[in-house]
Design an enzyme around this catalytic site. Structure first.
Site, PDB file in Angstrom:
ATOM      1  N   PHE A  29       0.870  -1.190   0.000  1.00 26.48           N
ATOM      2  CA  PHE A  29       0.000   0.000   0.000  1.00 26.48           C
ATOM      3  C   PHE A  29       0.904   1.237   0.000  1.00 26.48           C
ATOM      4  CE2 PHE A  29      -3.334   2.856   1.026  1.00 26.48           C
ATOM      5  CZ  PHE A  29      -4.544   2.197   0.876  1.00 26.48           C
ATOM      6  N   ILE A  88      -1.081   7.155   5.209  1.00 27.09           N
ATOM      7  CA  ILE A  88      -1.269   8.580   4.881  1.00 27.09           C
ATOM      8  C   ILE A  88      -2.726   8.963   5.124  1.00 27.09           C
ATOM      9  CG2 ILE A  88      -1.052  10.339   3.080  1.00 27.09           C
ATOM     10  CD1 ILE A  88       1.155   8.557   1.828  1.00 27.09           C
ATOM     11  N   THR A 110     -11.339  10.169   6.023  1.00 21.78           N
ATOM     12  CA  THR A 110     -12.108   9.409   7.017  1.00 21.78           C
ATOM     13  C   THR A 110     -11.200   9.041   8.192  1.00 21.78           C
ATOM     14  OG1 THR A 110     -11.548   7.223   6.172  1.00 21.78           O
ATOM     15  CG2 THR A 110     -13.381   8.374   5.081  1.00 21.78           C
ATOM     16  N   HIS A 131     -10.127   6.264   8.944  1.00 19.92           N
ATOM     17  CA  HIS A 131      -9.407   5.024   8.638  1.00 19.92           C
ATOM     18  C   HIS A 131      -7.939   5.095   9.064  1.00 19.92           C
ATOM     19  CE1 HIS A 131      -9.519   1.199   6.574  1.00 19.92           C
ATOM     20  NE2 HIS A 131      -8.398   1.490   5.948  1.00 19.92           N
ATOM     21  N   ARG A 165      10.189  12.037   3.886  1.00 17.75           N
ATOM     22  CA  ARG A 165      10.803  11.063   4.797  1.00 17.75           C
ATOM     23  C   ARG A 165      11.238   9.781   4.095  1.00 17.75           C
ATOM     24  NH1 ARG A 165       7.684  14.546   6.912  1.00 17.75           N
ATOM     25  NH2 ARG A 165       7.877  15.242   9.068  1.00 17.75           N
TER      26      ARG A 165
END
Ligand code: INI
Length: 168
Positions: free
Chosen positions: A29, A89, A93, A95, A134
């Site tokens: 992801f 990230i 929402t 999540h 980063r």
């Protein structure tokens, strides 16, 4: 010799990766970011002397899947340290809060339960730009930093276990 060397024994790991075995668990992801974290971590391990054949890379779908794999690899005892790399990230929402909190807790728990240093190299960022910074830009590369932590902790745990066995 330090002035106070008679007062305590200092035990700390070093940054030599020679002879140590590493697993890197990498979330797919946000792979645009995690590929760069992986490159930074591999660069760090190789620069510190990790030998060929001593590194395995395991891909998982997302950061939430990292803990169960970290636990499994820690239990099998094949590695001196496990490096977990992901990027969570923030979206529109809540999540983000669930994924970031559970992956952090799960990784910390795997480390404690298995006794294998399991390093938290998961970015938790408010914006994509923060993540890019980063992952090899102006904020350095947190994958490289995670590799340094893994080497030091693997070295420290080996020293502590030798002391437990009465060596040294
Ligand atoms: N996984 C991530 O690694 N980063 C994210 O930003 C993310 N977001 O935002 O949803 C994410 N979600 C997937 C999650 O890790 C699991 O793979 C999924 O929920 C299936 O269990």
């Amino acid at each position: 010799m330090r002035k106070d060397a008679d007062k305590f024994q200092l035990i700390e790991g070093d940054l030599s990766a020679a002879g140590l075995r590493f697993a890197l668990i990498v979330s797919r992801f946000n792979s645009f970011i995690t590929d760069r974290l992986l490159a930074g971590a591999l660069d760090g391990l190789e620069r510190m002397g990790a030998t060929s054949g001593s590194i395995d890379v395991i891909k998982v779908p997302g950061s939430l899947e990292i803990p169960v794999v970290a636990h499994e690899l820690g239990e099998n005892g094949d590695y001196d340290a496990i490096i977990c790399l992901g990027a969570v990230i923030r979206g529109d929402t809540p999540h983000f809060d669930y994924v970031s909190a559970e992956s952090a807790k799960g990784i910390a728990s795997a480390s404690i339960v298995t006794g294998i240093p399991t390093i938290y190299g998961v970015l938790t960022c408010n914006t994509l730009e923060q993540a890019i910074d980063r992952a090899g830009a102006k904020g350095g590369n947190k994958g490289f930093d995670a590799a340094m932590t893994a080497i030091e902790m693997a070295s420290l745990m080996k020293d502590l276990r030798k002391s437990d066995e009465g060596e040294d």
